[in-house]
Design an enzyme around this catalytic site. Structure first.
Site, PDB file in Angstrom:
ATOM      1  N   ASP A 228       0.981  -1.076  -0.002  1.00 36.49           N
ATOM      2  CA  ASP A 228       0.019   0.150  -0.025  1.00 36.49           C
ATOM      3  C   ASP A 228       0.852   1.440   0.092  1.00 36.49           C
ATOM      4  OD1 ASP A 228      -2.385   1.780   0.333  1.00 36.49           O
ATOM      5  OD2 ASP A 228      -1.848   1.911   2.466  1.00 36.49           O
ATOM      6  N   ARG A 229       0.302   2.336  -0.507  1.00 36.06           N
ATOM      7  CA  ARG A 229       1.323   3.570  -0.734  1.00 36.06           C
ATOM      8  C   ARG A 229       1.307   4.519   0.708  1.00 36.06           C
ATOM      9  NH1 ARG A 229      -0.277   8.424  -4.737  1.00 36.06           N
ATOM     10  NH2 ARG A 229      -0.934   9.216  -2.753  1.00 36.06           N
ATOM     11  N   ASP A 230       0.152   5.269   0.838  1.00 33.89           N
ATOM     12  CA  ASP A 230      -0.001   6.021   1.821  1.00 33.89           C
ATOM     13  C   ASP A 230      -0.044   5.341   3.292  1.00 33.89           C
ATOM     14  OD1 ASP A 230      -0.124   8.222  -0.011  1.00 33.89           O
ATOM     15  OD2 ASP A 230      -2.200   7.813  -0.321  1.00 33.89           O
TER      16      ASP A 230
ATOM     17  N   ASN B 276      -5.484   2.911  -3.175  1.00 37.58           N
ATOM     18  CA  ASN B 276      -6.805   3.510  -3.278  1.00 37.58           C
ATOM     19  C   ASN B 276      -6.739   5.060  -3.558  1.00 37.58           C
ATOM     20  OD1 ASN B 276      -7.940   1.038  -3.304  1.00 37.58           O
ATOM     21  ND2 ASN B 276      -9.149   1.512  -1.103  1.00 37.58           N
ATOM     22  N   GLN B 277      -7.176   5.609  -4.539  1.00 43.12           N
ATOM     23  CA  GLN B 277      -7.016   7.206  -4.780  1.00 43.12           C
ATOM     24  C   GLN B 277      -8.311   7.726  -5.131  1.00 43.12           C
ATOM     25  OE1 GLN B 277      -4.368   9.014  -3.909  1.00 43.12           O
ATOM     26  NE2 GLN B 277      -3.252   7.049  -3.313  1.00 43.12           N
TER      27      GLN B 277
ATOM     28  N   ARG C 282     -11.088  -1.082  -5.996  1.00 41.81           N
ATOM     29  CA  ARG C 282     -10.883  -0.516  -4.850  1.00 41.81           C
ATOM     30  C   ARG C 282     -10.884  -1.622  -3.678  1.00 41.81           C
ATOM     31  NH1 ARG C 282     -11.663   4.325  -1.731  1.00 41.81           N
ATOM     32  NH2 ARG C 282     -12.794   4.104   0.112  1.00 41.81           N
ATOM     33  N   LYS C 283      -9.490  -1.305  -2.840  1.00 40.40           N
ATOM     34  CA  LYS C 283      -9.415  -2.555  -1.636  1.00 40.40           C
ATOM     35  C   LYS C 283     -10.562  -2.257  -0.717  1.00 40.40           C
ATOM     36  CE  LYS C 283      -5.238  -0.504  -1.377  1.00 40.40           C
ATOM     37  NZ  LYS C 283      -3.807  -0.206  -0.912  1.00 40.40           N
TER      38      LYS C 283
ATOM     39  N   ASP D 174      -1.581  -0.614   5.924  1.00 37.68           N
ATOM     40  CA  ASP D 174      -1.595   0.022   7.386  1.00 37.68           C
ATOM     41  C   ASP D 174      -3.142   0.023   7.667  1.00 37.68           C
ATOM     42  OD1 ASP D 174      -2.112   2.080   5.422  1.00 37.68           O
ATOM     43  OD2 ASP D 174      -1.961   3.750   6.795  1.00 37.68           O
TER      44      ASP D 174
END
Ligand SMILES: [Zn+2]
Length: 643
Positions: free
Chosen positions: A265-267, A308-309, A368-369, A394
């Protein structure tokens, strides 16, 4: 002036540029020319000839310059290697492009170009087929690498694969660029080379000719692949290539095999979680993120971002904003020698009816997760084995997506640290950050597997297994791996953590002995009910937020009379009734007490934000009434395992 040595009149479909002196390798290979420098015992040129031969490319032109007689003496007419070799010996240096132009009379209309100072494990047939799909002046093999800052960057159109620009290094300090690098493997068109490369002077394919091809209106395409190809032209690079080969990295990245991936995951995992991140200048990498991803890159795991964005659907950022954020992210990782093999993002959001939203993106999508669309797409695109792959995130949506996709999951204690509570899901493992998660994947997990394997036969027919030991020795992770391994052998296994029976009033019992902090009598009687039953019984596992200590939703378990129950916790080996019921018991410890204390201090700080002084007082008190008691009691254990 050039001297030709043509053995066979058949045209070649491979040109290997083998004119290198090898002066930078002199300390390692002595005076021999670079194409004869050995990689894992064989001359690098021999590796390449074998690669070509294995994909059916057997008519090969070798373009040589320095000490050409040594090379010709070693390889001869190629029959030893199942190929036909033609040599073009150049006396005046003409650069890679010049040398190629002078050898065109030997080459087919379309031909592969290899450099004799790279080691490659690439499916040349797939590359060749890709090139033949569309007419162009050539195809360049492209990949992300660990040093984009001193590599030639190639920008392509993601839909058509057409090359938009080639940016030779050095790159301006303040400029973002994609980590997509020319790997020095091409398929080229004879007539274009003939037209573009001048008859006299020095020209380099990458530095001069490709941009000239583009500016003359011809098309070049990019072939993006994760397959292994690396330069071995300096002692350091040669060492790196040999260590990769010995570590099986080219094999792991080969299209012959399924790949192992770590989905990230990114953020809140790679970069700090900032609301509505849409400006590249706001990205800040989390400590250790570069190092973690670099480690995955080195060990042959694919590193794939999945994020997810919904900011796009909400109209708070455009696709191009997100693309520029990813460009910067790639640049920041690249500065630390790390790269994501790909990044997938979901621009959607399910809830309609807000000001400024993009209506067509306000949909119930499958990407979308916690849906698995992004992971599934990557699994197909990269031929990924789910069983050997992982998801690190996270949020509970990351963990649920990972579980649904059939991956092992790790929750990190950065970003949301799992405290969004949107989905009721247990991660397989917990790690303090991305770096610790990757260390667990690369080392910890296999260490635990190795320790457990020899004990498995004595566990397989158990009813109750106990796992005890001091805090932060890795009991929970050990128990989870054990559960998984017994599960693979067909057993139904239930994992119970004694932390569910911590007394909410335990603070009052500080200093009265560790057992007094647990509702142990209640636990033993509840467990006994299930343990003695000849029928399937339900079992309520209380659960608490590890950070706030607040009560969370109970977990309902259904335990059959033949199932294995694993009970793990600090006090698991301290109660005589539990020991009597147990088939086997395991005591876990760490060899380094400093390491254990550091983990504990981190945990205390993370949970309660306690001051250093408060933590020291607590550590001292715990040493007396907990750690020493538990270690003393370790003699009752069937097995002692130390990490
Ligand atoms: Zn979506």
């Amino acid at each position: 002036m050039k001297e030709l040595n043509i053995i066979n009149k058949a045209k070649c479909n491979v040109a290997i540029l083998a004119g290198g002196k090898g002066s930078r390798l002199k300390s390692r290979s002595g005076d021999i020319p670079k194409p004869l420098a050995k990689v894992c015992g064989l001359p690098i040129l021999e590796h390449q000839i074998k690669l070509c031969q294995s994909y059916g490319f057997t008519q090969i032109a070798i373009l040589i310059h320095h000490q050409s007689e040594l090379i010709q003496e070693y390889f001869g007419d190629g029959s030893k290697f199942g190929v036909t070799l033609n040599y073009v010996v150049e006396e005046t240096p003409r650069g890679t492009a010049g040398a190629l132009k002078d050898a065109l009379f030997l080459l087919e209309e379309r031909f592969l170009v290899l450099y004799a100072d790279t080691y490659a494990d690439v499916d040349l047939k797939l590359f060749w087929d890709f090139d033949h799909q569309v007419q162009s002046s050539g195809t360049l093999f492209l990949h992300p690498n660990s040093h984009p800052y001193d590599s030639d960057i190639v920008e392509i159109d993601k839909k058509t694969n057409l090359v938009k620009s080639i940016r030779p290094y050095p790159h301006p300090e303040n400029e973002d660029y994609p980590n997509l690098v020319n790997a020095a493997l091409y398929i080229l068109d004879k007539s274009t080379i003939s037209k573009i490369v001048p008859n006299e002077g020095m020209y380099d394919l990458a530095k001069n000719i490709f941009n000239l091809i583009l500016s003359s209106g011809f098309l070049l395409r990019g072939y993006v692949s994760i397959e292994y190809i690396k330069d071995m032209g300096t002692p350091d690079r040669l060492d790196a290539v040999e260590s990769d080969i010995n570590g099986g990295v080219p094999e792991k990245l080969s299209v012959r095999n399924f790949h192992s991936a770590v989905f990230i995951d990114r953020d809140g995992v790679i970069n700090e979680d900032i609301d509505h991140l849409s400006n590249p200048d706001e990205i800040m990498l989390i400590d250790g993120a570069q190092e973690a991803i670099r480690y995955l890159n080195k060990t042959g795991f694919l590193a794939i971002g999945v994020t997810n964005q919904p900011v796009i659907a909400r109209g708070e950022a455009t696709f191009s904003d997100i693309e520029s954020v990813h460009l910067r992210l790639g640049k920041l990782l690249g500065d630390g020698g790390a790269y994501l093999d790909s990044i997938y993002y979901c621009p959607h959001h399910p809830d309609k009816g807000f000001f400024g939203e993009v209506p067509e993106l306000k949909i119930q999508c499958t990407c979308r997760k916690p849906s698995t669309g992004m992971i599934d797409a990557a699994v197909n695109a990269f031929n990924i084995s789910r069983q050997s792959s992982w998801m690190i995130g996270d949020r509970t949506s990351d963990i649920l997506a990972g579980k649904r996709a059939g991956l092992r999951t790790i929750l990190v204690q950065t970003g949301y640290a799992g405290r969004d509570y949107l989905y009721d899901v247990d991660p397989d493992f917990v790690a303090k950050n991305l770096k610790a998660a990757v260390d667990w994947i690369n080392m910890g997990f296999s260490q635990v597997c190795q320790k457990i394997t020899p004990m498995i036969p004595s566990f397989i027919d158990s009813r109750l297994l106990l796992i005890g030991g001091a805090s932060k020795t890795g009991k929970t992770s050990f128990a989870k791996v054990l559960k998984e391994m017994l599960g693979f052998l067909g057993r139904d296994v239930h994992l119970i953590s004694l932390d569910g029976w911590l007394d909410p009033e335990r603070k009052l019992n500080e200093g009265n002995g560790v057992l007094s902090r647990y509702k142990i009598d209640q636990f033993v009687s509840e467990l006994k009910g299930v343990f003695d039953s000849k029928h399937r019984r339900s079992f309520i596992h209380p659960s608490y937020d590890p950070i706030s200590g607040e009560k969370l939703k109970d977990k309902k378990m259904s335990i059959g009379p033949n199932d294995i129950i694993i009970v793990e916790g600090v006090v698991a080996l301290l109660d005589s009734r539990l020991l009597e019921m147990a088939s086997k018991s395991i005591f876990i410890d760490l060899a380094s007490e400093t390491e254990r204390t550091n983990r504990l201090i981190y945990e205390y700080k993370f949970r309660n934000k306690e001051t250093d002084h408060e933590i020291q007082v607590k550590l001292q008190s715990r040493e007396i009434d907990e750690v020493s008691v538990i270690r003393k009691n370790s003699e009752v254990a069937t097995y002692k395992v130390t990490f």
